[in-house]
Motif scaffolding. Sequence first.
Motif, mmCIF file in Angstrom:
data_model
loop_
_atom_site.group_PDB
_atom_site.id
_atom_site.type_symbol
_atom_site.label_atom_id
_atom_site.label_comp_id
_atom_site.label_asym_id
_atom_site.label_seq_id
_atom_site.Cartn_x
_atom_site.Cartn_y
_atom_site.Cartn_z
ATOM 1 N N UNK A 259 -10.745 9.512 -2.699
ATOM 2 C CA UNK A 259 -11.524 10.192 -3.728
ATOM 3 C C UNK A 259 -10.941 10.005 -5.125
ATOM 4 N N UNK A 260 -9.732 9.457 -5.215
ATOM 5 C CA UNK A 260 -9.114 9.182 -6.513
ATOM 6 C C UNK A 260 -8.729 7.715 -6.594
ATOM 7 N N UNK A 261 -8.692 7.172 -7.806
ATOM 8 C CA UNK A 261 -8.319 5.765 -7.969
ATOM 9 C C UNK A 261 -6.885 5.528 -7.515
ATOM 10 N N UNK A 262 -6.000 6.523 -7.739
ATOM 11 C CA UNK A 262 -4.606 6.380 -7.315
ATOM 12 C C UNK A 262 -4.516 6.307 -5.790
ATOM 13 N N UNK A 263 -5.262 7.177 -5.118
ATOM 14 C CA UNK A 263 -5.248 7.173 -3.664
ATOM 15 C C UNK A 263 -5.806 5.869 -3.113
ATOM 16 N N UNK A 264 -6.910 5.391 -3.702
ATOM 17 C CA UNK A 264 -7.491 4.112 -3.270
ATOM 18 C C UNK A 264 -6.499 2.973 -3.462
ATOM 19 N N UNK A 265 -5.859 2.972 -4.621
ATOM 20 C CA UNK A 265 -4.905 1.911 -4.922
ATOM 21 C C UNK A 265 -3.766 1.886 -3.913
ATOM 22 N N UNK A 266 -3.271 3.066 -3.563
ATOM 23 C CA UNK A 266 -2.147 3.142 -2.632
ATOM 24 C C UNK A 266 -2.562 2.717 -1.227
ATOM 25 N N UNK A 267 -3.720 3.209 -0.791
ATOM 26 C CA UNK A 267 -4.163 2.868 0.563
ATOM 27 C C UNK A 267 -4.532 1.392 0.692
ATOM 28 N N UNK A 268 -5.122 0.849 -0.368
ATOM 29 C CA UNK A 268 -5.597 -0.533 -0.291
ATOM 30 C C UNK A 268 -4.445 -1.521 -0.138
ATOM 31 N N UNK A 269 -3.229 -1.098 -0.477
ATOM 32 C CA UNK A 269 -2.067 -1.974 -0.362
ATOM 33 C C UNK A 269 -1.489 -1.986 1.043
ATOM 34 N N UNK A 270 -1.984 -1.084 1.891
ATOM 35 C CA UNK A 270 -1.464 -0.980 3.254
ATOM 36 C C UNK A 270 -2.310 -1.819 4.187
ATOM 37 N N UNK A 271 -1.811 -2.993 4.543
ATOM 38 C CA UNK A 271 -2.544 -3.873 5.444
ATOM 39 C C UNK A 271 -2.815 -3.193 6.775
ATOM 40 N N UNK A 272 -1.845 -2.400 7.257
ATOM 41 C CA UNK A 272 -2.001 -1.748 8.554
ATOM 42 C C UNK A 272 -3.145 -0.735 8.536
ATOM 43 N N UNK A 273 -3.297 -0.019 7.403
ATOM 44 C CA UNK A 273 -4.395 0.938 7.284
ATOM 45 C C UNK A 273 -5.732 0.212 7.417
ATOM 46 N N UNK A 274 -5.872 -0.873 6.694
ATOM 47 C CA UNK A 274 -7.127 -1.614 6.709
ATOM 48 C C UNK A 274 -7.374 -2.283 8.061
ATOM 49 N N UNK A 275 -6.315 -2.786 8.683
ATOM 50 C CA UNK A 275 -6.461 -3.387 10.008
ATOM 51 C C UNK A 275 -6.908 -2.347 11.024
ATOM 52 N N UNK A 276 -6.313 -1.161 10.952
ATOM 53 C CA UNK A 276 -6.656 -0.082 11.879
ATOM 54 C C UNK A 276 -8.102 0.361 11.682
ATOM 55 N N UNK A 277 -8.518 0.517 10.435
ATOM 56 C CA UNK A 277 -9.898 0.919 10.149
ATOM 57 C C UNK A 277 -10.880 -0.151 10.627
ATOM 58 N N UNK A 278 -10.519 -1.395 10.419
ATOM 59 C CA UNK A 278 -11.363 -2.510 10.860
ATOM 60 C C UNK A 278 -11.564 -2.465 12.378
ATOM 61 N N UNK A 279 -10.487 -2.217 13.097
ATOM 62 C CA UNK A 279 -10.576 -2.125 14.554
ATOM 63 C C UNK A 279 -11.453 -0.958 14.993
ATOM 64 N N UNK A 280 -11.359 0.165 14.268
ATOM 65 C CA UNK A 280 -12.194 1.319 14.606
ATOM 66 C C UNK A 280 -13.676 0.992 14.451
ATOM 67 N N UNK A 281 -14.013 0.328 13.361
ATOM 68 C CA UNK A 281 -15.411 -0.003 13.092
ATOM 69 C C UNK A 281 -15.970 -0.911 14.184
ATOM 70 N N UNK A 282 -15.162 -1.862 14.634
ATOM 71 C CA UNK A 282 -15.627 -2.816 15.644
ATOM 72 C C UNK A 282 -15.608 -2.219 17.051
ATOM 73 N N UNK A 283 -14.503 -1.522 17.393
ATOM 74 C CA UNK A 283 -14.265 -1.149 18.793
ATOM 75 C C UNK A 283 -14.749 0.243 19.179
ATOM 76 N N UNK A 284 -14.732 1.172 18.233
ATOM 77 C CA UNK A 284 -15.108 2.537 18.599
ATOM 78 C C UNK A 284 -16.612 2.604 18.853
ATOM 79 N N UNK A 285 -17.008 3.402 19.822
ATOM 80 C CA UNK A 285 -18.416 3.518 20.139
ATOM 81 C C UNK A 285 -18.993 4.870 19.720
#
Length: 374
Positions: A37-63
């Motif tokens: 919800x904040x640009x600072x939070x987005x900036x910090x999270x976007x640098x975490x490859x593991x966060x994005x990889x985990x979210x990507x897996x959820x989108x594909x695998x979770x039903x």
Amino acid sequence: MVEEMEQALKEILPFLKWHSPLEYKKEVLQHLLGMTGTSEGCSRLSKHLLVNTTLKDLVICDRIHEIQEGGLKILVNLTTLPTPKAILTELTQKEFIDALLTLALDKTFPCANYVAMLLSNLTKEEKDAKSIFTSMNQNNNLKIDVFLDAFCDLKYNEKCELHHIGNLLANLTSLKEVRLMLLDKEKDVIQRLLPFTQYSESNVRRYSVAAIIKNCLFETEFHEWLLSEEVALLTFLLLPLAGPEELKDSENEELPLDLQYLPPDKKREPDAAIQIILMECIFQLCATKPCRLMLKDSGAYYILRELHRSIPEGEEAGRELPIENAIQILIQDEPEAGKDNFREVEIPEDVAKRFSEQDAAMNGEMLALKDSES
């Protein structure tokens, strides 16, 4: 504060595995969504490859659609801002893109709107648009024609409006190959999109179609065909810009039939960003002498004149320049032979720099609209 955030991420990420208990996943996703919800939070999270990889897996695998939606919302927010190269590389891998393209076209998928938003964000750069377009071409079920069908069919997905497929298509028209596909004279492709310049239910849909038209107009050799009765592009550009003003009979008679004697309750396009991009389309159509003459004979000046008069005091920024540019071309005498194709005229360096700065400023203002709905 930063160290605490890093530690919290390390502790909660293991609970985002697709096989984790539902309540754990919901709680973690809610926390991460709050961070975006904040640009600072987005900036910090976007640098975490593991966060994005985990979210990507959820989108594909979770039903569970609620979990998929949570992951998609976070990824949309993270990719709205400039995204680190490593993250974009991760999110544009073919397997994930193919999964997103498939979900976007799933007529029963309730989160397809967020998929379309994410695909729109992932195609903002031309190289990424090229990569994703290549993926589309490798599967007959994912080709751009199918996305055009989904966009033009307002009941394609009864649970999702799919307005943001328009943004995806607009981004893809940064590619010449896509522009030529939409301008195929043997198919009614661009003609299917034109009515959406007046689609009152969605700013995003109107903006995206205007952007598609603008990009397609870089193919100057199609301008005369687009202005012909077969396509009647000018009507679809001018009608949203027309207001309730009463014109003289002599002025009305010069206009295309669908623009004559508009009712007193006619509403003009309310969004300044969309007005600007429509004006940029008209300006591009003035590039060659035959098309300029067609515009001059069409009465387009009268619509632009009333549009210019309608701008409220204090709201001129961004809108006056493109209107005045087009008006100036329509009322001035034709240039001397050899200089009547504006695309071939050499522009002085200082003028080109000023136009570039003005265009960049206007595009910056438009970005806020592209990924928001009203």
